[in-house]
Structures are given as C-alpha cells and as structure tokens.
Write an enzyme that holds these catalytic residues in place. Structure first.
Site, PDB file in Angstrom:
ATOM      1  N   SER A 219       0.819  -1.230   0.000  1.00  0.00           N
ATOM      2  CA  SER A 219       0.000   0.000   0.000  1.00  0.00           C
ATOM      3  C   SER A 219       0.845   1.270   0.000  1.00  0.00           C
ATOM      4  O   SER A 219       0.435   2.296   0.561  1.00  0.00           O
ATOM      5  CB  SER A 219      -0.962   0.017   1.199  1.00  0.00           C
ATOM      6  OG  SER A 219      -1.839  -1.077   1.135  1.00  0.00           O
TER       7      SER A 219
ATOM      8  N   HIS B 296      16.481  21.481  15.630  1.00  0.00           N
ATOM      9  CA  HIS B 296      15.963  20.217  16.163  1.00  0.00           C
ATOM     10  C   HIS B 296      15.551  19.352  14.978  1.00  0.00           C
ATOM     11  O   HIS B 296      14.942  19.842  14.017  1.00  0.00           O
ATOM     12  CB  HIS B 296      14.761  20.455  17.068  1.00  0.00           C
ATOM     13  CG  HIS B 296      14.060  19.190  17.473  1.00  0.00           C
ATOM     14  ND1 HIS B 296      14.570  18.324  18.413  1.00  0.00           N
ATOM     15  CD2 HIS B 296      12.887  18.623  17.036  1.00  0.00           C
ATOM     16  CE1 HIS B 296      13.762  17.293  18.561  1.00  0.00           C
ATOM     17  NE2 HIS B 296      12.727  17.453  17.741  1.00  0.00           N
TER      18      HIS B 296
ATOM     19  N   SER C 143      13.787  15.492  14.026  1.00  0.00           N
ATOM     20  CA  SER C 143      13.135  14.269  14.499  1.00  0.00           C
ATOM     21  C   SER C 143      12.332  13.667  13.356  1.00  0.00           C
ATOM     22  O   SER C 143      12.051  14.330  12.343  1.00  0.00           O
ATOM     23  CB  SER C 143      12.223  14.564  15.690  1.00  0.00           C
ATOM     24  OG  SER C 143      11.139  15.377  15.295  1.00  0.00           O
TER      25      SER C 143
ATOM     26  N   ARG D 153       8.220   9.565  14.882  1.00  0.00           N
ATOM     27  CA  ARG D 153       7.720   8.199  15.010  1.00  0.00           C
ATOM     28  C   ARG D 153       7.640   7.798  16.481  1.00  0.00           C
ATOM     29  O   ARG D 153       8.263   8.401  17.354  1.00  0.00           O
ATOM     30  CB  ARG D 153       8.644   7.220  14.270  1.00  0.00           C
ATOM     31  CG  ARG D 153       8.902   7.555  12.810  1.00  0.00           C
ATOM     32  CD  ARG D 153       7.712   7.237  11.944  1.00  0.00           C
ATOM     33  NE  ARG D 153       7.526   5.798  11.790  1.00  0.00           N
ATOM     34  CZ  ARG D 153       8.088   5.082  10.807  1.00  0.00           C
ATOM     35  NH1 ARG D 153       8.892   5.666   9.922  1.00  0.00           N
ATOM     36  NH2 ARG D 153       7.836   3.791  10.699  1.00  0.00           N
TER      37      ARG D 153
ATOM     38  N   SER E 138      11.439   5.769  16.752  1.00  0.00           N
ATOM     39  CA  SER E 138      11.619   7.196  17.027  1.00  0.00           C
ATOM     40  C   SER E 138      13.106   7.565  16.998  1.00  0.00           C
ATOM     41  O   SER E 138      13.944   6.874  17.580  1.00  0.00           O
ATOM     42  CB  SER E 138      11.025   7.532  18.401  1.00  0.00           C
ATOM     43  OG  SER E 138      11.297   8.879  18.740  1.00  0.00           O
TER      44      SER E 138
END
Length: 366
Positions: A192, A232, A234, A237, A242
């Site tokens: 998908s 920063h 990130s 997640r 993460s």
C-alpha cells in the site's frame, strides 16, 4: 579705441563661452561613460536578469554621486562587474548579506534545496535499530523511493539598522527555517505504498555579514558571513522507530571567488536524558559538523556541490553527497537535479546504516 569697460565685457563673455563648452563636453563625456557602463551591464549579464538589474542599480548610484565620481568608476568597467559579482554571489543572494535588501515576514525563500527525485538505495534499512531502541520488525523495503525535500526560511527580524558603528559586521538578520525530508515507497504496491520515513527540522538562525577591513592578506581567512543556529531534527515516530536530536552550530561562509563558495559548520549536540535519548550514539555516525563546497557557472544556469561529514575517529564513519543542478529553461527557479549520496545518515532513521542512494528529478530554488 576700446575702453577698459568694453575689454572686461569681451573677456567675461569669452570666459562664459569657454566654461559652457567645458561643461557641455564634461556632460557629453559623462553621458558616454554612463552609456558604456550600461552596455557593460547588458553584455556581461545578458543571461541573468537579476544580476543585470543589480548592475543597472550600481550604475545609477555611481552617477547619482556626480560626474567626477562617475568618471572615476566608469573608467574601470571590470570593477563594475566585480562589484556586481560581490553583491550577487551565492552567499550574498542566499543570505541577503547586503543590509539594504528589504524583506518581509511573508517573503518565504528556499533554505536548503527543494527537490523531488526518483531514488534508488543499494542497502535499504529493513530493520532500523539503535542502542536504546531495540527492534526486530522487518519492514521489507523496496530499493526505490520517491524522495522529496521541502525547505523554506523567512526573515523574522532585520537587525542591520541596530548594529553599532563597527568595521566587522555590516548586516545582521534573524531567520526562521523549516526543512522536511520524506521517503515514499511509492513503488511498493503490495504494501500500500507506505511512507518509509519523514525527517522534520525547525531551525532558528542569526546570520551576520562580515567585513574584511582593507582586504589585507591576514584577513583572507576571515569568513564573509557567520551563521549561529539551533536546529531540532526528528522523524515523529513512536518507539522503537523514534529518532531525534538537537544541535547548536556555528557556520562560516567564504565566497572564495565569483564561482566558488565554501560553508563549514561545526556543531554541538544538546544532551538528552538517558531515558529520552532515541539515538545515544548518533554523533559516532553523523559526526560533529559538515562542509559544503559549491560551484556556479558564469551564467548561473548550472551549479554543483559536494557535502562532507566525518566523525573524525579511527573507525572513520562518514558521508559524502554530490549534487548537480541545471537550468535548461528560462525559468529562474525550476532546474533538473541529480544527486548521489553515500555513507551514514542518508535519513535520520538510517543514521547508523551505511548506504548509497542515487536520485534524479527536479529542484526549485537553489
């Protein structure tokens, strides 16, 4: 017999006539010199409308100073071209080092490059893990991604007018920036077409344009600009996927000549608590800074750059990226784009897995 009064009148008329001739000749010479200067702008920057406009403005400023000053400047057309190049070099136009550049909060500009490419990776990270976030889930990734980056900045404050009189700093601007990288498994129809990763990077930057007093040899190593920033990064997640870190950096920029520029940026990672640190060993792989060497051709239709990172340790973990931009159309912003990156940190989730990625597509801005 002429009397003294008549002689004075004849002399005065002759002097006025002579003075008028001198003024008219000076004006004619100045007009001719101004035309030559404008012609220089047209010929030297025929393929670059923005630099041509800067050149016209420079001529207008010179001749507004008066004929004597204009004649001095216009006698050296090469100096005019050099002045325009200095004001429109990559660093100057990217960071608006000219204090007179007027910007508003709503004037969004490219920060890093904005692009979209069809990309191939030789070693996709199927099981991403870190010392603090163990993981066993196999994502079974496709080697091909649709990879894109959106990166914008805007001026928050122009601090140039607040600078005290000094010989070191001539411009100061505070920028807010945001960069997002995305890796889309668009070719994995059986799964998908999931998003492999997003990297989000808000940033705050104080940018200073610097002077080199008198250009003596001892100041040649001094940068043309300094950026002090905090960023920063990130991927947004949840555990165990993460990843995040924050850094403070100091970036120096050198306009080496009309075509080459160099950016060098050491950084310091802001420490996190052990329980919150998704990637405690990230500096081992991402290093402690980066360097970017850029080349622009004379017409500003082609640009190439190389980006380097290294951890400066005996295990020598690094990263190198080559990219090329080519503007084949008359559009000022849309370009063909190709990139080749190899090493650690192609994405934040892949900070500790080496891979080589190639992509080709389109870029906007520079």
């Amino acid at each position: 017999m002429l009397n003294l009064s008549n002689l004075r009148i004849v002399f005065l008329r002759s002097f006025i006539f002579f003075a008028c001739c001198v003024v008219l000749q000076a004006k004619a010479a100045t007009t001719s010199e101004m035309q030559n200067a404008l012609r220089t702008c047209q010929t030297e920057f025929s393929d670059d409308a923005s630099r041509r406009l800067v050149c016209f403005d420079e001529v207008a400023q010179q001749y507004a100073s008066g004929p004597a000053v204009a004649a001095i400047h216009s006698s050296k057309q090469a100096a005019l071209v050099k002045t325009v190049d200095a004001k429109t070099g990559y660093l100057a136009r990217k960071w608006h080092l000219n204090a007179q550049d007027e910007l508003h909060f709503t004037d969004l500009e490219s920060h890093q490059l904005n692009y979209i490419v069809a990309a191939y990776s030789n070693n996709p990270n199927d099981v991403p893990t870190s010392p603090s976030r163990p993981n066993t889930q196999d994502r079974d990734l496709n080697n091909n991604d649709l990879h894109f980056q959106i990166s914008l900045k805007t001026q928050l404050l122009n601090l140039s007018d607040w600078l005290p009189e000094n010989q070191w700093v001539h411009s100061a601007r505070l920028w807010g920036a945001y960069t997002q990288q995305s890796f889309w498994q668009v070719y994995s129809a059986s799964q998908s077409r999931p998003m492999r990763d997003h990297n989000y990077s808000p940033e705050l930057i104080l940018s200073l344009g610097l002077n080199k007093p008198g250009e003596p040899k001892q100041w040649t190593v001094m940068p043309d600009m300094l950026n002090l920033g905090v960023v920063h990064e990130s991927n947004g997640r949840s555990e165990p996927l993460s990843r995040s870190w924050s850094r403070v950096y100091l970036q120096g920029g050198w306009q080496l000549n009309d075509r080459y520029s160099l950016l060098f940026r050491p950084w310091w990672r802001i420490p996190e608590s052990k329980s919150n640190d998704d990637n405690p060993d990230i500096s081992k792989y991402m290093g402690y800074g980066d360097a970017v060497l850029r080349w622009d051709n004379e017409a500003n239709t082609t640009a190439a750059s190389v980006t380097l990172r290294n951890n400066l340790r005996s295990d020598n973990k690094g990263y190198v990226k080559f990219d090329v931009q080519y503007k084949p159309l008359k559009s000022e912003s849309v370009r063909f784009y190709a990139m080749l990156a190899s090493g650690y940190g192609v994405s934040l989730l892949d900070y500790n897995q080496a891979q080589t990625m190639f992509g080709i597509g389109f870029a906007i801005g520079e």
